[in-house]
Structure formats: C-alpha cells, structure tokens
Design a protein around this motif. Structure first.
Motif, short mmCIF file in Angstrom:
data_model
loop_
_atom_site.label_atom_id
_atom_site.label_comp_id
_atom_site.label_asym_id
_atom_site.label_seq_id
_atom_site.Cartn_x
_atom_site.Cartn_y
_atom_site.Cartn_z
N SER A 1 0.85 -1.19 0.00
CA SER A 1 0.00 0.00 0.00
C SER A 1 0.88 1.24 0.00
O SER A 1 1.96 1.26 0.61
N ASP A 2 0.42 2.29 -0.69
CA ASP A 2 1.14 3.55 -0.70
C ASP A 2 1.18 4.20 0.67
O ASP A 2 2.02 5.07 0.94
N SER A 3 0.28 3.79 1.56
CA SER A 3 0.25 4.38 2.90
C SER A 3 1.34 3.82 3.80
O SER A 3 1.56 4.32 4.90
N VAL A 4 2.00 2.76 3.35
CA VAL A 4 3.04 2.10 4.14
C VAL A 4 4.41 2.42 3.55
O VAL A 4 4.67 2.20 2.37
N ALA A 5 5.31 2.95 4.39
CA ALA A 5 6.67 3.27 3.94
C ALA A 5 7.56 2.04 3.99
O ALA A 5 8.34 1.79 3.07
N GLN A 6 7.48 1.28 5.07
CA GLN A 6 8.28 0.07 5.23
C GLN A 6 7.49 -0.97 6.00
O GLN A 6 6.68 -0.64 6.87
N VAL A 7 7.74 -2.23 5.69
CA VAL A 7 7.14 -3.33 6.43
C VAL A 7 8.16 -4.46 6.45
O VAL A 7 8.91 -4.66 5.49
N GLY A 8 8.23 -5.18 7.55
CA GLY A 8 9.22 -6.24 7.65
C GLY A 8 9.15 -6.96 8.97
O GLY A 8 8.12 -6.93 9.67
N LEU A 9 10.26 -7.61 9.33
CA LEU A 9 10.31 -8.46 10.51
C LEU A 9 11.41 -7.98 11.45
O LEU A 9 12.56 -7.79 11.02
N LEU A 10 11.04 -7.80 12.71
CA LEU A 10 11.98 -7.44 13.76
C LEU A 10 12.21 -8.64 14.66
O LEU A 10 11.35 -9.51 14.78
N GLY A 11 13.38 -8.69 15.32
CA GLY A 11 13.65 -9.79 16.24
C GLY A 11 14.51 -9.36 17.40
O GLY A 11 15.32 -8.42 17.30
N ASP A 12 14.32 -10.03 18.53
CA ASP A 12 15.18 -9.88 19.69
C ASP A 12 15.38 -11.27 20.30
O ASP A 12 14.88 -12.26 19.74
N PRO A 13 16.10 -11.42 21.40
CA PRO A 13 16.34 -12.76 21.94
C PRO A 13 15.09 -13.54 22.30
O PRO A 13 15.14 -14.77 22.43
N THR A 14 13.93 -12.86 22.43
CA THR A 14 12.71 -13.56 22.85
C THR A 14 11.82 -13.95 21.69
O THR A 14 10.82 -14.66 21.89
N GLY A 15 12.14 -13.52 20.45
CA GLY A 15 11.28 -13.88 19.33
C GLY A 15 11.29 -12.84 18.23
O GLY A 15 12.15 -11.95 18.19
N THR A 16 10.30 -12.94 17.34
CA THR A 16 10.20 -12.04 16.19
C THR A 16 8.80 -11.44 16.12
O THR A 16 7.85 -11.99 16.67
N ILE A 17 8.69 -10.32 15.38
CA ILE A 17 7.40 -9.66 15.24
C ILE A 17 7.42 -8.81 13.98
O ILE A 17 8.46 -8.26 13.59
N LYS A 18 6.27 -8.74 13.31
CA LYS A 18 6.14 -7.90 12.12
C LYS A 18 6.07 -6.43 12.54
O LYS A 18 5.50 -6.09 13.58
N PHE A 19 6.63 -5.55 11.70
CA PHE A 19 6.47 -4.11 11.95
C PHE A 19 5.97 -3.43 10.69
O PHE A 19 6.21 -3.88 9.57
N THR A 20 5.25 -2.35 10.89
CA THR A 20 4.78 -1.49 9.79
C THR A 20 5.14 -0.06 10.12
O THR A 20 4.89 0.41 11.24
N LYS A 21 5.73 0.65 9.18
CA LYS A 21 6.05 2.07 9.35
C LYS A 21 5.22 2.84 8.33
O LYS A 21 5.36 2.65 7.12
N TRP A 22 4.34 3.70 8.83
CA TRP A 22 3.44 4.45 7.96
C TRP A 22 4.19 5.52 7.19
O TRP A 22 5.10 6.17 7.70
N ALA A 23 3.78 5.75 5.94
CA ALA A 23 4.42 6.74 5.09
C ALA A 23 4.28 8.15 5.68
O ALA A 23 5.21 8.95 5.64
#
Length: 309
Positions: free
Chosen positions: A97-119
């Motif tokens: 979507s044009d409303s989203v600047a970036q989307v991807g996967l973040l991680g730390d020692p406890t697991g992973t999670i999707k992130f969305t950064k709005w445009a």
C-alpha cells in the motif's frame, strides 16, 4: 459497571482538551456497545475512541499520551499498547500500500514480530541487519499474530550493536480437546489494512460494515502437561478438515446458520491427536505444519482434562 466507567474516564481524559465531551457521554457509548451489542470492552473502547478521533479530526498517535513501557518482543500479547523495544531488522518486505513506507520483521532474543512504518510518519528508513531502539510504538493483532506500528510519535535510534534473535517456533503433540468461540465461518472487516473479526456485523475500528468471509479454527491442543492455544488459518483449516471456504459458505447458506460450520469442524477434530509446528505469537501457536497422529496408549489423562475445560 465500574470497568466501563474506568475506560470511559480514560477515553475522556484523552479527548477533553480537543472536543466537548463528558465522562457520561463516553460511558453511554461504551454501555451501548457492551450491553446491547455484546462487544468485548477492549473492542468497544477502540470503537468509541475512533468515533472521537473522527469527531476531533485527530489521528490515533495524536492521543498516545506520551507514555510507553519497555517490552520484549516475546512478551507482546495485547493490542493497542504503547511500548519501547530494542530489536534487529531481520527482513524487509515490499509494501502493498502507498500508505506504508516500510514493512518487515523485527527480532530480539525472545522472538520475532512484524512491523509497519506508515508513510505519513516521515520517519528515517530502517536497514536490514540494523539494530534499533524504537520508542513509542503501538501493538496490533491479527489472527493471534501480533505486530507493531511505527507512527509519527515513534523515536528511532540506531545502535552500534548486534543482538541474537531467538527462535520462536513451537512443536507440540497432543489431543485437540476444545474449539474456542470465533472458530468456523467468520467475517472480517473489508477496510484497507483492517482484518478484524466482526462482532454482530460491527468492526471495532470502522463500525457497521459488509464483512468478508474467512475460515479459521481457534483450537486447544493438550499435550498432557499444558493446554496450548493454536490458530489455524483458512488454508490450514481446509487441510485439516477438508472443508473449503466456498463449501463452508454453502453449508451456512443451506442451514441459514453459520454455526453449523463450527459444529461440523468440531465433530471432525475434537479428540484427534495432532503434531503441530509453527511460530508462537503471544499465547498462540500459529499452525504452519500439522500432522494427525495415532492415539496414544493411555489417552485418559487428556480426556479427563478435556471434560474439565
């Protein structure tokens, strides 16, 4: 009653400087959703909050309140929470979507999670492999899978460091002992970037909408020690039961009742033993790989637990 009043006071505090609204006004709207439409209080609060956001011409991040708590990714198990996390960017995906600047996967020692950064947030770009402190991000949830949203109040600080990302994949073997409400043929909100399950034809974000059908199972698999909540999406549900989304809609249309789909699914899976593998998000295991197993030699402990649930 006091719980509704507490939520009403919180919402009123967020908007009292922006619009003319009283605590009683907010409480009345919450009571209508909770008492008449049987909407869960958290969803009712989101719906009422969205109403006042529209009335005030504000965005959700405009009323964040400026408070957030440190959180590990593996501990995120509730939507609409403002948190600070330190995480590594594992992977970036192409936004849909044009409303989203970036989307991807973040991680730390406890697991992973999707992130969305709005445009519209106008935040600096994150780089794959980079480690960042992300302050004031808001959590979200879809089918038991939690995510975080970066908004214009988010503060991004790149760290000259590396962190080890933990493995959050689970494998469980046990009996399917229960199927939770919200299983079977459901409807989701059709609005862009919103996939919330409708309650009585209402989306907690967008009010009354013409929903889109979906098929899922929210099951409980008991391994003899612990009961694990497992979510099967449309594809996994069809693979498990042989019932497609189209067939489920036909069943519901013939019976003029969507509950027949859940009943049919329950008859097919309750008491069956499975091996389930998939990522863990909050309290849910998301079923990526499922295999039916032969019944163990002594199933009695599991059956006793199933009857007590």
């Amino acid at each position: 009653m006091s719980d509704v009043r507490d939520h009403a006071e919180d919402v009123h505090e967020q908007f009292s400087d922006h619009i003319d609204v009283t605590v009683d006004d907010v409480a009345e709207r919450l009571h209508t959703l909770v008492d008449e439409y049987k909407v869960p209080i958290d969803e009712a609060r989101r719906s009422v909050t969205n109403h006042y956001l529209e009335q005030a011409g504000l965005e959700r991040e405009d009323i964040a309140g400026g408070t957030s708590d440190d959180a590990d990714i593996g501990d995120i198990d509730e939507p609409e929470q403002w948190v600070d996390i330190t995480a590594k960017v594992i992977e970036l995906w192409e936004p849909r979507s044009d409303s989203v600047a970036q989307v991807g996967l973040l991680g730390d020692p406890t697991g992973t999670i999707k992130f969305t950064k709005w445009a519209k947030s106008d935040l600096p770009a994150l780089e794959e492999g980079g480690v960042y402190e992300l302050r004031n991000v808001v959590t979200d949830e879809y089918q038991g899978r939690y995510s975080v949203k970066l908004n214009k109040t988010t503060v991004i600080e790149e760290l000259d460091d590396d962190i080890e990302v933990g493995d959050d994949t689970s494998e469980i073997e046990g009996a399917m002992v229960a199927m939770q409400s919200g299983s079977g043929l459901i409807k989701r909100c059709p609005e862009e970037d919103c996939t919330r399950v409708l309650q009585n034809g209402r989306c907690s974000e967008h009010g009354e909408v013409d929903g889109e059908f979906d098929l899922r199972i929210k099951g409980v698999v008991d391994d003899g020690i612990d009961a694990h909540e497992v979510i099967f999406d449309e594809a996994a549900t069809e693979n498990l039961t042989g019932i497609s989304l189209d067939e489920a809609q036909e069943m519901a249309m013939d019976a003029l009742d969507t509950t027949v789909v859940a009943d049919e699914i329950a008859d097919a899976i309750i008491g069956t033993y499975y091996r389930v593998e998939g990522p863990t998000f909050g309290r849910y295991v998301l079923a990526d790989d499922v295999e039916a197993l032969a019944e163990p030699a002594d199933p009695e402990p599991l059956l006793i637990r199933a009857r007590s649930m």
